[in-house]
Design a protein around this motif. Structure first.
Motif, mmCIF file in Angstrom:
data_model
loop_
_atom_site.group_PDB
_atom_site.id
_atom_site.type_symbol
_atom_site.label_atom_id
_atom_site.label_comp_id
_atom_site.label_asym_id
_atom_site.label_seq_id
_atom_site.Cartn_x
_atom_site.Cartn_y
_atom_site.Cartn_z
ATOM 1 N N SER A 35 29.341 44.457 9.227
ATOM 2 C CA SER A 35 28.196 45.051 8.530
ATOM 3 C C SER A 35 28.623 46.090 7.505
ATOM 4 N N SER A 36 29.794 46.700 7.690
ATOM 5 C CA SER A 36 30.248 47.706 6.727
ATOM 6 C C SER A 36 31.192 47.115 5.665
ATOM 7 N N ALA A 37 31.485 45.836 5.754
ATOM 8 C CA ALA A 37 32.375 45.189 4.780
ATOM 9 C C ALA A 37 31.595 44.817 3.518
ATOM 10 N N SER A 38 32.319 44.703 2.397
ATOM 11 C CA SER A 38 31.688 44.270 1.145
ATOM 12 C C SER A 38 31.349 42.779 1.233
ATOM 13 N N THR A 39 30.542 42.311 0.293
ATOM 14 C CA THR A 39 30.175 40.889 0.246
ATOM 15 C C THR A 39 31.427 40.022 0.147
ATOM 16 N N ASP A 40 32.369 40.398 -0.727
ATOM 17 C CA ASP A 40 33.607 39.617 -0.871
ATOM 18 C C ASP A 40 34.443 39.676 0.403
ATOM 19 N N GLN A 41 34.539 40.831 1.033
ATOM 20 C CA GLN A 41 35.299 40.932 2.280
ATOM 21 C C GLN A 41 34.681 40.051 3.361
ATOM 22 N N ARG A 42 33.369 40.040 3.468
ATOM 23 C CA ARG A 42 32.706 39.167 4.451
ATOM 24 C C ARG A 42 32.989 37.702 4.148
ATOM 25 N N ALA A 43 32.953 37.331 2.858
ATOM 26 C CA ALA A 43 33.233 35.936 2.476
ATOM 27 C C ALA A 43 34.670 35.557 2.817
ATOM 28 N N ILE A 44 35.605 36.474 2.626
ATOM 29 C CA ILE A 44 37.013 36.208 2.961
ATOM 30 C C ILE A 44 37.185 36.113 4.471
ATOM 31 N N CYS A 45 36.510 36.970 5.221
ATOM 32 C CA CYS A 45 36.550 36.864 6.683
ATOM 33 C C CYS A 45 36.007 35.513 7.137
ATOM 34 N N THR A 46 34.924 35.066 6.524
ATOM 35 C CA THR A 46 34.335 33.764 6.860
ATOM 36 C C THR A 46 35.308 32.634 6.542
#
Length: 176
Positions: A35-46
């Motif tokens: 929830s505290s990650a950026s949109t790009d960081q979340r996409a990379i995690c995914t």
């Protein structure tokens, strides 16, 4: 092309010149931290989780779809692989073996610079097959992602794994 090479060089230098990250308390890609990650960081995690799922289930085509068309992969103890055909040839036998696999990550850092990003993680990999000894590998991984603008997704362009003395079994509770 020259700009991409310059950005790539800067990203690689930054990745290896950063202070030691072994003390990073939070797993950036942990469900609780997303929830505290950026949109790009979340996409990379995914994208990273999709690769792990494809690897664990033996889905070669899904695994390969997560790489750029000309990736470079350097896994511990193996020659460098260049190009999707070389990466496919390397992973095909392992994925076809349908081993029981556990693959845990603790993502220490994700940095995004335009269409290039890097992820540094600690990893713990265990593979079990009938009538074979259990194989375990732990270490640190550097993934360099490139944004595929046509499909609006992040793809692995460089994948480097190495053994490090500060990453050993058992995996900590923060690894997912």
């Amino acid at each position: 092309a020259m700009h991409a090479k310059a950005v790539f060089s800067i990203v690689v230098l930054a990745a290896f010149c950063l202070p030691a990250l072994s003390e990073t308390p939070q797993n950036i890609c942990a469900k609780a931290a997303l929830s505290s990650a950026s949109t790009d960081q979340r996409a990379i995690c995914t994208a990273t989780r999709r690769w792990i799922t494809a690897f664990k289930t033996g889905d070669l085509e899904q695994s390969m779809s997560l790489y750029t068309s000309n990736p470079q992969v350097a896994l511990r103890g193996q020659p460098k692989l260049t190009g999707i055909d070389a990466v496919r040839a390397y992973f095909a036998p392992a994925l076809a073996a349908k081993r029981e696999v556990a693959f845990l990550l603790h993502v220490e850092d994700i940095q995004v610079n335009g269409d290039i990003a890097y992820l540094i993680s600690r990893y713990w990999y265990t593979s079990v097959a009938k009538d074979e000894a259990t194989y375990q590998d732990a270490g640190r991984s550097l993934l360099i992602y490139q944004r595929d603008r046509r499909h609006d997704e992040w793809k692995i362009h460089v994948d480097i794994d190495q053994a490090t003395p500060d990453v050993t079994f058992p995996a900590p509770p923060s690894a997912e």
